[in-house]
Design an enzyme around this catalytic site. Structure first.
Site, PDB file in Angstrom:
ATOM      1  N   PHE A   6      -6.203  -2.429  13.786  1.00 27.90           N
ATOM      2  CA  PHE A   6      -7.562  -2.614  13.606  1.00 27.90           C
ATOM      3  C   PHE A   6      -7.981  -4.213  14.423  1.00 27.90           C
ATOM      4  O   PHE A   6      -7.971  -4.782  13.978  1.00 27.90           O
ATOM      5  CB  PHE A   6      -8.036  -2.769  12.702  1.00 27.90           C
ATOM      6  CG  PHE A   6      -9.467  -1.998  11.809  1.00 27.90           C
ATOM      7  CD1 PHE A   6     -10.632  -2.362  12.518  1.00 27.90           C
ATOM      8  CD2 PHE A   6      -9.955  -0.285  11.483  1.00 27.90           C
ATOM      9  CE1 PHE A   6     -11.943  -2.260  12.118  1.00 27.90           C
ATOM     10  CE2 PHE A   6     -11.227   0.177  11.601  1.00 27.90           C
ATOM     11  CZ  PHE A   6     -11.972  -0.551  11.914  1.00 27.90           C
TER      12      PHE A   6
ATOM     13  N   HIS B 227     -13.198   7.309   2.426  1.00 28.74           N
ATOM     14  CA  HIS B 227     -12.150   6.417   1.597  1.00 28.74           C
ATOM     15  C   HIS B 227     -12.948   6.193   0.386  1.00 28.74           C
ATOM     16  O   HIS B 227     -12.268   6.222  -0.890  1.00 28.74           O
ATOM     17  CB  HIS B 227     -12.211   4.763   2.116  1.00 28.74           C
ATOM     18  CG  HIS B 227     -11.415   5.028   3.308  1.00 28.74           C
ATOM     19  ND1 HIS B 227     -11.157   4.482   4.989  1.00 28.74           N
ATOM     20  CD2 HIS B 227      -9.925   4.185   3.090  1.00 28.74           C
ATOM     21  CE1 HIS B 227     -10.899   4.354   5.390  1.00 28.74           C
ATOM     22  NE2 HIS B 227      -9.400   4.270   4.305  1.00 28.74           N
TER      23      HIS B 227
ATOM     24  N   HIS C  70      -7.819  -1.576  -1.288  1.00 29.91           N
ATOM     25  CA  HIS C  70      -8.870  -1.955  -0.343  1.00 29.91           C
ATOM     26  C   HIS C  70      -9.951  -1.379   0.074  1.00 29.91           C
ATOM     27  O   HIS C  70     -10.172  -2.162   0.613  1.00 29.91           O
ATOM     28  CB  HIS C  70      -7.302  -0.942   0.995  1.00 29.91           C
ATOM     29  CG  HIS C  70      -8.481  -0.534   2.033  1.00 29.91           C
ATOM     30  ND1 HIS C  70      -7.991  -1.421   2.967  1.00 29.91           N
ATOM     31  CD2 HIS C  70      -8.148   0.494   3.309  1.00 29.91           C
ATOM     32  CE1 HIS C  70      -8.600  -1.473   4.023  1.00 29.91           C
ATOM     33  NE2 HIS C  70      -8.385  -0.500   4.733  1.00 29.91           N
TER      34      HIS C  70
ATOM     35  N   HIS D 124      -1.097  -3.024   6.970  1.00 36.25           N
ATOM     36  CA  HIS D 124      -2.101  -1.826   7.633  1.00 36.25           C
ATOM     37  C   HIS D 124      -1.325  -1.355   9.116  1.00 36.25           C
ATOM     38  O   HIS D 124      -1.485  -0.715   9.807  1.00 36.25           O
ATOM     39  CB  HIS D 124      -3.360  -2.078   8.079  1.00 36.25           C
ATOM     40  CG  HIS D 124      -4.055  -2.347   6.496  1.00 36.25           C
ATOM     41  ND1 HIS D 124      -4.703  -0.707   5.619  1.00 36.25           N
ATOM     42  CD2 HIS D 124      -4.117  -3.315   5.144  1.00 36.25           C
ATOM     43  CE1 HIS D 124      -4.959  -1.648   5.002  1.00 36.25           C
ATOM     44  NE2 HIS D 124      -4.905  -2.830   4.474  1.00 36.25           N
TER      45      HIS D 124
ATOM     46  N   ASP E 270      -2.376   2.592   2.183  1.00 36.63           N
ATOM     47  CA  ASP E 270      -3.802   1.779   1.682  1.00 36.63           C
ATOM     48  C   ASP E 270      -3.325   2.453  -0.295  1.00 36.63           C
ATOM     49  O   ASP E 270      -3.269   3.347  -0.627  1.00 36.63           O
ATOM     50  CB  ASP E 270      -5.353   2.789   1.829  1.00 36.63           C
ATOM     51  CG  ASP E 270      -5.000   2.700   3.620  1.00 36.63           C
ATOM     52  OD1 ASP E 270      -4.600   1.633   4.245  1.00 36.63           O
ATOM     53  OD2 ASP E 270      -6.880   2.369   3.933  1.00 36.63           O
TER      54      ASP E 270
END
Length: 222
Positions: free
Chosen positions: A28, A173, A68, A58, A64
């Site tokens: 990311f 999420h 997180h 990650h 995850d």
């Protein structure tokens, strides 16, 4: 002398669904890329090679942790391992953007048959391995709610996130957090046909980490 029974798993095919992790592995934007240096190398007075690795948890295929996306969430070393091991279904939703919705997976989850406890969704024809996909496909929060309602305990994706890359609210999420779902991201499902498998993708026991790399594999059921 009695003959030991043959291993019933010996002939069951394995699919390695973990992408390679090295200095070229995309992460990311702003996250820590994979870096490795040699601390010692084999030579006079040293019988071994030993390296040091710096990277985000990650990187590559990873799990995850609730930590997180929730300040009071559990770290990955404290989560139950049960969701990461057992029967799963791979579903193809190739080309769906910006979100995987119920319409993309409904063909594999009929109402008149039991749903699998784990669902892995393939969104790419070929998973991007050389650069981060800023337009990555996320997952519709409503889909995650529906999966949780039917007893699904883990979802997986070949995308780098279940939320769009520019999301600040992380709605998908937050569904994972609220419904107790576990998630695997960055799986490589390029060569895996739709169908049912056994998933093996155990995270490391990193007691303070917000995620963990996994060596994810699928094993044929027969």
């Amino acid at each position: 002398m009695p003959i030991a029974p043959s291993d019933p798993t010996a002939a069951r095919r394995l699919w390695d669904i973990s992408p390679p992790v090295d200095a070229d592995a995309p992460v990311f934007p702003g996250d820590t890329p994979y870096q490795q240096r040699w601390v010692v190398t084999i030579g006079p007075g040293c019988p071994v090679n030993v390296s040091a690795v710096t990277t985000t948890p990650h990187v590559g295929a990873h799990a995850d942790a609730p930590l997180h996306y929730a300040p009071d969430g559990a770290p990955i070393g404290a989560v139950d391992l049960t969701p990461y091991l057992g029967p799963c279904r791979v579903v193809h939703a190739i080309g769906c953007r910006p979100l995987v919705t119920w319409a993309h997976v409904a063909h594999a989850l009929p109402d008149d048959a039991p749903w699998p406890p784990r669902l892995l969704v393939r969104t790419y024809a070929r998973m991007p391995r050389d650069a981060f996909d800023d337009a990555l496909p996320g997952m519709d929060p409503a889909l995650l709610e529906r999966l949780a309602d039917h007893g699904v305990c883990l979802v997986g994706t070949d995308s780098a996130s279940v939320d769009p890359a520019d999301s600040k609210t992380l709605e998908a999420h937050q569904v994972l957090r609220r419904r107790g779902l576990r998630v695997l991201e960055n799986l490589c499902l390029d060569d895996v046909p739709e169908g049912d498998y056994e998933l093996i993708a155990l995270p490391l026991k990193w007691m303070r980490a917000d995620a963990s790399p996994v060596r994810a594999v699928l094993r044929a059921l027969a």
